[in-house]
Scaffold this motif. Structure first.
Motif, PDB file in Angstrom:
ATOM      1  N   SER A  24       0.842  -1.190   0.000  1.00  0.00           N
ATOM      2  CA  SER A  24       0.000   0.000   0.000  1.00  0.00           C
ATOM      3  C   SER A  24       0.873   1.234   0.000  1.00  0.00           C
ATOM      4  CB  SER A  24      -0.930   0.007   1.217  1.00  0.00           C
ATOM      5  OG  SER A  24      -0.191   0.016   2.423  1.00  0.00           O
ATOM      6  N   THR A  27       1.801   3.248  -6.217  1.00  0.00           N
ATOM      7  CA  THR A  27       1.123   2.694  -7.388  1.00  0.00           C
ATOM      8  C   THR A  27       1.736   1.335  -7.698  1.00  0.00           C
ATOM      9  OG1 THR A  27       0.769   4.923  -8.240  1.00  0.00           O
ATOM     10  CG2 THR A  27       0.462   3.087  -9.773  1.00  0.00           C
ATOM     11  N   ASP A  29       1.297  -1.057  -9.741  1.00  0.00           N
ATOM     12  CA  ASP A  29       1.623  -1.481 -11.108  1.00  0.00           C
ATOM     13  C   ASP A  29       2.926  -0.882 -11.621  1.00  0.00           C
ATOM     14  OD1 ASP A  29      -1.824  -1.480 -12.392  1.00  0.00           O
ATOM     15  OD2 ASP A  29      -0.813  -2.631 -10.816  1.00  0.00           O
ATOM     16  N   SER A  70       1.724 -12.109  -8.824  1.00  0.00           N
ATOM     17  CA  SER A  70       1.135 -10.892  -8.285  1.00  0.00           C
ATOM     18  C   SER A  70      -0.332 -10.815  -8.648  1.00  0.00           C
ATOM     19  CB  SER A  70       1.868  -9.654  -8.792  1.00  0.00           C
ATOM     20  OG  SER A  70       1.689  -9.513 -10.178  1.00  0.00           O
ATOM     21  N   ASP A  71      -1.102 -10.231  -7.762  1.00  0.00           N
ATOM     22  CA  ASP A  71      -2.514  -9.952  -7.999  1.00  0.00           C
ATOM     23  C   ASP A  71      -2.657  -8.444  -7.917  1.00  0.00           C
ATOM     24  OD1 ASP A  71      -5.250  -9.520  -7.887  1.00  0.00           O
ATOM     25  OD2 ASP A  71      -5.636 -11.340  -6.735  1.00  0.00           O
ATOM     26  N   ASN A  72      -2.640  -7.797  -9.059  1.00  0.00           N
ATOM     27  CA  ASN A  72      -2.651  -6.335  -9.074  1.00  0.00           C
ATOM     28  C   ASN A  72      -3.953  -5.773  -8.507  1.00  0.00           C
ATOM     29  OD1 ASN A  72      -0.188  -6.646 -10.252  1.00  0.00           O
ATOM     30  ND2 ASN A  72      -0.671  -5.519 -12.128  1.00  0.00           N
ATOM     31  N   ALA A  73      -5.039  -6.500  -8.641  1.00  0.00           N
ATOM     32  CA  ALA A  73      -6.319  -6.032  -8.097  1.00  0.00           C
ATOM     33  C   ALA A  73      -6.285  -5.969  -6.575  1.00  0.00           C
ATOM     34  CB  ALA A  73      -7.447  -6.941  -8.556  1.00  0.00           C
ATOM     35  N   LYS A  74      -5.464  -6.829  -5.975  1.00  0.00           N
ATOM     36  CA  LYS A  74      -5.357  -6.869  -4.520  1.00  0.00           C
ATOM     37  C   LYS A  74      -4.082  -6.223  -4.002  1.00  0.00           C
ATOM     38  CE  LYS A  74      -8.053 -11.119  -3.953  1.00  0.00           C
ATOM     39  NZ  LYS A  74      -8.078 -12.500  -3.405  1.00  0.00           N
ATOM     40  N   ASN A  75      -3.260  -5.709  -4.910  1.00  0.00           N
ATOM     41  CA  ASN A  75      -1.966  -5.121  -4.517  1.00  0.00           C
ATOM     42  C   ASN A  75      -1.176  -6.100  -3.648  1.00  0.00           C
ATOM     43  OD1 ASN A  75      -2.704  -2.850  -5.890  1.00  0.00           O
ATOM     44  ND2 ASN A  75      -2.481  -1.453  -4.171  1.00  0.00           N
TER      45      ASN A  75
END
Length: 122
Positions: A24, A27, A29, A70-75
């Motif tokens: 957190s 950014t 990505d 990685s799960d970009n939706a979940k950071n």
């Protein structure tokens, strides 16, 4: 920037663990994210890294056993560790770097978490 690791623990040799890193404050990505480890009395060692566009890197000793994703939706970044060996015992740190692609598994990052202990018994 905050990186919080979870999923460490004690496991027998040959077992598996999945580490998670919740990110957190930046950014997600746009950063390279990775894992490095440090065992007592030893130097830090880069374990695995994933670039901002999904290219993965591993140190030779974990190739074929560890998988970073990685799960970009979940950071969130994961490190699936299979066929664990006693020599994998270490504190594992999640880390992030503004350079989008580090080109290798490294221990040099801009930011890191507090670490999670992984202990593999023989």
């Amino acid at each position: 920037v905050q990186l919080v690791e979870s999923g460490g623990g004690l496991v027998q040799a040959g077992g598996s663990l999945r580490l998670s890193c919740a990110a957190s404050g930046f950014t997600f990505d746009d950063y390279a994210i990775g894992w490095f480890r440090q065992a007592p009395g030893k130097e830090r060692e880069g374990v695995s890294c994933i670039s901002s566009d999904g290219i993965t890197y591993y140190t030779d000793s974990v190739k074929g056993r560890f998988t970073i994703s990685s799960d970009n939706a979940k950071n969130t970044v994961y490190l699936q560790m299979n066929s664990l060996k006693p020599e994998d015992t270490a504190v594992y740190y999640c880390a992030a770097d503004q350079r989008r692609n580090l080109g290798r598994a490294t221990y040099e990052y801009d930011y890191r978490g507090r670490g999670t202990q992984v202990t593999v018994s023989s």
